[in-house]
Design a protein around this motif. Structure first.
Motif: not given
Length: 435
Positions: A23-24, A55-57, A122-123, A362-363
């Protein structure tokens, strides 16, 4: 039917929905698709910005149908072939031609993605899509498809920031005012026709699980575990059944399968984690259609309730709270009596067991975290059936399961802020040393 139940049903309908892809990156793809529609001419370049957590996800996860990971390809394919009317399934109908053109845009440097440091969300995702004569910027915040503003050639053509925040706060306020007893009463007594739509979560996520167990996606964890069963290294017990079926769906989800997942609280892995353990146990006990539907309602609503105490995105791996929902559903299916006590004890034990698992984006490795959370949930339920659980004398664990959930929210919202920053710093700078 009382107003509290009606509100729970409304929330389930908005929080348990299908999404194709993580979803990101899908959020950025959606912003790009909306911007491209407003542009009214061929897309020539894209400049995107996202919040640090997005960015992280989004930076390392496979984007369905593209064969590539990350936000760059998501933005490009969203703009060139995304369906702006499809919400979280924006990429499902993207053509092979759009994927090829998007890859070319990425490879020639026509797509950029940076971090929006100054935004209060945050999102957050923002896509500035440019053509020969015009440019359109679409901003999304507080929800993966929640468009808060659209600008064309620097002029505002849509703004919804002020009208949305109050509704969001009201929803969180409502959820944080619930308790496990309220959710259990709802799941056991709500008219079945009012929650019939939740059967689709089993249908969608079970199909994703079967696809993942082919061994063609992600970490191949579910498929590998099945092979270890054949070799005698793993048993065919209930724990193995739960973990394999659940991580199979996560493998497919994170590995770019072009099938939707039914989400929970904006996350496919959370939706999978709240669904598949309950489905596996329902099959194990040969539950009736009514019983399995009520167990799914209990799991999904508990997961949404627990997630309401967390930030939208954080350093806390939210498959933990999703699997707390699954623990509630599994305990309800397995306990012969005093079901609320068994549920509460299982959640207390999970708090003492797995609360330190971090989210580092996410990965493919998400499936092994799903496996860890599922294992914790099943173990906690099985022990709780015998009256064994972590007590309120230990660490973060309280004597009351609702308080345990509140404590995890405090840990994620306050205690893990610096952790979150450090995780992203490491991710952005790793693998740069020469070998």
């Amino acid at each position: 039917m009382n107003t509290v139940w009606n509100r729970m049903i409304d929330i389930l309908k908005t929080d348990v929905v299908p999404a194709t892809g993580c979803t990101e990156p899908v959020s950025l793809a959606y912003a790009s698709a909306v911007a491209a529609r407003e542009l009214g001419e061929p897309v020539q370049s894209i400049e995107a910005r996202v919040s640090p957590n997005l960015m992280k996800n989004g930076m390392g996860v496979m984007v369905p149908g593209t064969g590539r990971p990350g936000l760059l390809i998501a933005a490009a394919v969203g703009a060139l072939g995304g369906d702006p009317d499809a919400g979280l399934q924006v990429l499902e109908s993207a053509s092979a031609e759009a994927v090829q053109q998007g890859a070319h845009m990425v490879d020639t440097g026509l797509v950029t993605v940076g971090i929006a440091e100054e935004i209060p969300y945050v999102l957050y995702s923002e896509a500035l899509v440019k053509g020969e004569h015009h440019a359109v910027k679409v901003c999304i915040a507080n929800g993966h498809t929640n468009v808060i503003s659209i600008e064309k050639d620097g002029e505002s053509i849509f703004s919804a920031a002020q009208t949305d925040s109050g509704n969001k706060d009201d929803k969180i306020f409502f959820l944080q005012g619930l308790g496990l007893a309220d959710i259990l009463e709802f799941a056991e007594q709500v008219p079945l026709e009012q929650i019939e739509f939740l059967r689709q979560s089993e249908v969608v996520n079970d199909a994703l699980s079967k696809e993942g167990l082919t061994g063609n996606y992600g970490l191949h964890l579910g498929c590998s575990m099945r092979q270890q069963q054949d070799r005698g290294l793993l048993g065919n017990d209930l724990l193995s059944k739960v973990v394999i079926r659940t991580v199979g769906a996560s493998d497919a989800r994170m590995g770019g399968a072009k099938l939707p997942a039914m989400t929970n609280s904006g996350s496919g892995n959370q939706g999978i984690s709240a669904t598949m353990p309950v489905v596996a146990v329902a099959d194990y006990v040969q539950a009736s259609p009514e019983v399995r539907l009520r167990a799914l309602a209990l799991s999904h609503m508990t997961a949404i309730y627990a997630h309401a105490f967390l930030p939208k995105l954080s350093a806390f791996c939210a498959t933990i709270t999703a699997c707390m929902g699954a623990a509630a559903g599994m305990a309800w299916l397995l306990a012969k009596e005093d079901k609320l006590t068994v549920i509460s004890r299982a959640i207390c034990s999970m708090t003492g067991d797995i609360s330190g698992m971090v989210c580092d984006g996410a990965a493919n490795s998400c499936s092994i975290k799903v496996a860890s959370a599922c294992t914790s949930a099943v173990r906690a339920v099985i022990l709780a059936l015998d009256g064994v659980y972590v007590s309120g004398h230990d660490g973060l664990v309280a004597f009351d399961a609702d308080e345990c959930i509140h404590n995890l929210g405090q840990l994620a919202s306050h205690g893990m802020q610096i952790t979150d920053q450090e995780i992203l710093r490491i991710m952005m700078n790793k693998n740069k040393s020469e070998h």
